[in-house]
Scaffold this active site. Structure first.
Site, PDB file in Angstrom:
ATOM      1  CG  ASP A   1      44.296  42.067  50.717  1.00 34.69           C
ATOM      2  OD1 ASP A   1      43.147  40.797  50.330  1.00 34.69           O
ATOM      3  OD2 ASP A   1      45.624  41.503  51.255  1.00 34.69           O
TER       4      ASP A   1
ATOM      5  CD  GLU B   1      43.189  32.147  52.445  1.00 33.89           C
ATOM      6  OE1 GLU B   1      42.742  31.692  52.739  1.00 33.89           O
ATOM      7  OE2 GLU B   1      44.403  32.073  51.227  1.00 33.89           O
TER       8      GLU B   1
ATOM      9  CG  ASP C   1      46.094  37.947  47.855  1.00 37.55           C
ATOM     10  OD1 ASP C   1      46.045  38.027  46.156  1.00 37.55           O
ATOM     11  OD2 ASP C   1      47.191  38.330  48.312  1.00 37.55           O
TER      12      ASP C   1
ATOM     13  CG  ASP D   1      44.039  39.542  55.161  1.00 34.24           C
ATOM     14  OD1 ASP D   1      43.396  39.436  56.446  1.00 34.24           O
ATOM     15  OD2 ASP D   1      44.994  39.024  54.813  1.00 34.24           O
TER      16      ASP D   1
END
Ligand code: 28G
Length: 671
Positions: A537, A462, A539, A535
């Site tokens: 996180d 991503e 998202d 990532d």
């Protein structure tokens, strides 16, 4: 004269015993023989068979319980519980209490009639001993023939006994207490008759043998989940489990469902928006055969059918499932024909009438024929017709009585037939497009040079900058990179035609090469590892969940066969002088700092993969020698479906609840 006869018998028995002693199974018996117990005729031909049986069970445990890993271990408990369930199905037992004690000793107690205690004709031992020591296979005291609950292995409690360091049974019956203890399946003595009592029931306590099982640690959640399932499948029985291993953290679950499989459906569908007010339910009882069916449609698109036979989840399906499916299709097509309100030119096929359907089928029969790879497929041919007409009659009747909900269901089915048509056209379009272009693989794919799928990996990355770093940092011989772009689709809320034309998913589908849904073919997979890299996180977590949901719904075999992985990228870079270390969690960072000292150390926190240069990305996340991958598996369809529905489905409250409950766990996955 008499003496001579016995001598001969003794000689034969002696040989058998010697064999067993060598295997370190029964020391006790040897002593008994020397004590002259033989004269009391404890050792009949039958009991030699018993010892031979125990011997075989201990030599080849996997033949009886499937494995000596965690599954086999937990199977011991299920087997004991199945006997209590059978007593409940016979109508004599209401409560089943399971306890896990320190040292992983398991106690199961029921309030049934208690195992009969009288001396078994021809065997000269108490019926208790017969039940606890005699193997199921064949013979006139076939313990199996009266069993309903269980079946996959259908092994009987004597196998549990043989695989236990010790086992104790206490029977409460006739106002008295009877007990017997065993070591590795062999009685320590005859049944002991003890003091008075005013209840009836059976209590079995055992400790699995460490010599047989690699690990005898029971998992509370695993046991609890199975007990909940049993409570759903056998309405009205109260089943409790307590984990007393840790006095500081005693856990207890109680299950009792008057609604039976209707409660089961409500449980499975708790996060979904149902089409009716409550599940549709019908049952049929005939002599030795019993069938219950509960169904509910929801506004989603996934099909969730759970077929059970004698409380066993028949994941491979079988005649009951085939009967159910054809009954359902026939009922709905028939209803459309009869109705003058709903018009459909398309004839509905099975998939159309099962979109958004949740169903539990539970049949109980005396002689189930289990077939298939994992013996989880019902083979009894007579069942198909019975279930098919049962569905047809009851469901037609339900539709006639509930025209409003019937209309909703039928319209949904017709809608799905139209979508199927649209999907077919979309697929055709994709195929034609692929045929036109020489290179049908997506332009953004940086493929690897090796073509052998077993050696190849695909990174789904991503973010554009991370994608760039991955392309530069990879080992291009076996690592392919597909950067993801476009808007990700929540497949939980869409149909196949949308999935096929989605600009984020379509490149993945073509890159993998397997096709999708009913045209999925694992042998065409171009990479054996598919690694999601996003990532660490919120998202990133969202992307991971959406991709996993997509794989779970449309390419489930990829998950089942262990092809899907999540890459773990570091959170911190810790440098001191020329030394660089990476840490993948807060904890690890603290540990490293403690070790190397905080003086002259710089800590860099990575906010995303994009912050790493190609070398760092290779070093920390892609180099097979150093990286950590999380392999995604799904062993339990009910649970997996539940998690995906909760994370991706319609209702917000359960999602929040779930995330709060598993925050720790989710965090671990995300790190
Ligand atoms: C607590 C742990 C697991 C059980 C019973 C009750 C009976 C029984 C069990 O009979 C032998 C063979 C076929 C009849 C049956 C009691 C009839 C009358 C029973 C259990 C005799 C087995 N009275 N409860 N076995 N059958 N509970 N709980 O194991 O002919 S096993």
């Amino acid at each position: 004269m008499l003496c001579k006869k016995i001598r001969i018998k003794r000689l034969i028995i002696f040989e058998k015993q010697v064999k067993i002693i060598i295997l370190n199974t029964v020391r006790l018996r040897f002593k008994d023989i020397l004590n002259g117990d033989l004269l009391m005729n404890r050792y009949s031909a039958e009991s030699i068979q018993v010892l031979d049986g125990i011997d075989h069970v201990r030599k080849r445990p996997s033949m009886y319980i499937g494995s000596t890993g965690p599954e086999g271990l937990h199977h011991l408990v299920y087997e004991v519980i199945d006997n209590a369930i059978d007593e409940a199905l016979a109508g004599y037992c209401n409560n089943i209490i399971v306890k896990i004690y320190k040292g992983n000793e398991i106690e199961v107690k029921d309030d049934g009639r208690g195992i009969p205690v009288d001396i078994h004709a021809g065997e000269n031992v108490s019926a208790i001993e017969v039940v606890m020591t005699k193997l199921n296979a064949g013979g006139k005291f076939d313990n199996k023939s009266y069993k309903i609950s269980g079946g996959l292995h259908g092994i009987g409690v004597s196998v549990v006994n043989a695989l236990s360091e010790w086992l104790e049974v206490i029977v409460y019956r006739n106002g008295k207490l009877y007990s017997q203890r065993y070591q590795k399946g062999v009685p320590e003595s005859d049944v002991v008759v003890g003091g008075k009592c005013d209840k009836t029931g059976t209590k079995v306590t055992f400790k699995p043998d460490k010599k047989i099982f690699k690990n005898i640690n029971f998992n509370f959640d695993t046991l609890s989940k199975r007990l909940r399932e049993l409570a759903f499948l056998n309405k009205g029985i109260n089943i409790e489990i307590t984990d007393q291993r840790n006095k500081q953290d005693i856990r207890e679950h109680k299950f009792k469902f008057e609604g039976g499989i209707v409660s089961f459906i409500n449980y499975i569908n708790q996060t979904k928006t149902a089409l009716g007010k409550k599940p549709i339910y019908f049952e049929e009882k005939k002599d030795e055969f019993e069938a219950e069916i509960a169904i509910e449609y929801n506004v989603g698109y996934t099909e969730n059918i759970f077929p059970f036979v004698n409380n066993i989840n028949t994941v491979e399906g079988g005649t009951h499932l085939i009967g159910f499916k054809s009954g359902l299709t026939r009922t709905i097509n028939d209803f459309i024909k009869r109705s003058n309100k709903i018009k459909s030119k398309l004839s509905l096929v099975g998939d159309d009438v099962r979109e958004g359907l949740t169903a539990v089928i539970s049949v109980k029969l005396r002689n189930p024929q289990f077939e298939g790879q994992t013996k989880a497929k019902l083979g009894n041919s007579e069942v198909k017709g019975i279930i098919e007409s049962m569905v047809y009659e009851n469901l037609s009747d339900y539709f006639d009585r509930n025209p409003i909900i019937a209309k909703k269901i039928i319209e949904k089915c017709v809608q799905s037939a139209k979508a199927r048509e649209a999907a077919r056209k979309a697929r055709e379009l994709t195929r034609r497009r692929n045929a036109l272009e020489n290179d049908s693989l997506p332009g953004k794919l940086a493929d690897c040079s090796i073509k052998d799928p077993d050696k190849c990996e695909l990174y789904l990355v991503e973010g554009d900058s991370a994608g760039g770093s991955a392309k530069q940092g990879r080992d291009r011989s076996f690592q392919a990179i597909l950067p993801l772009w476009g808007k990700m689709l929540n497949v939980e809320k869409t149909r196949l035609d949308k999935v096929l034309s989605n600009d984020k998913l379509q490149p993945i589908i073509t890159t993998l090469g397997t096709g999708i849904d009913d045209t999925f073919n694992l042998s065409r997979l171009r990479y054996s590892k598919i690694i999601i890299m996003a990532d660490a996180d919120v998202d990133g977590s969202h992307i991971r969940t959406l991709l996993l949901t997509f794989f779970f719904r449309y390419m489930r075999e990829l998950i089942e066969q262990g092809h899907i992985y999540i890459a773990c990228s570091p959170l911190y870079k810790i440098s001191k002088k020329n030394q660089v270390r990476y840490s993948y969690s807060e904890e690890e960072k603290n540990r490293i700092l403690k070790k190397i000292g905080g003086h002259g150390t710089t800590i860099q926190r990575y906010k995303g993969l994009g912050e790493m240069n190609p070398d760092q990305l290779w070093e920390t996340t892609m180099n097979p020698e150093k990286r950590t991958l999380i392999q995604i598996t799904s062993e339990d369809a009910v649970e997996a479906d539940e998690i995906f529905s909760i994370l991706m489905g319609d209702s917000v409250a359960p999602r929040r609840e779930f995330i709060e409950k598993y925050a720790q766990y989710v965090k671990n996955i995300d790190v």
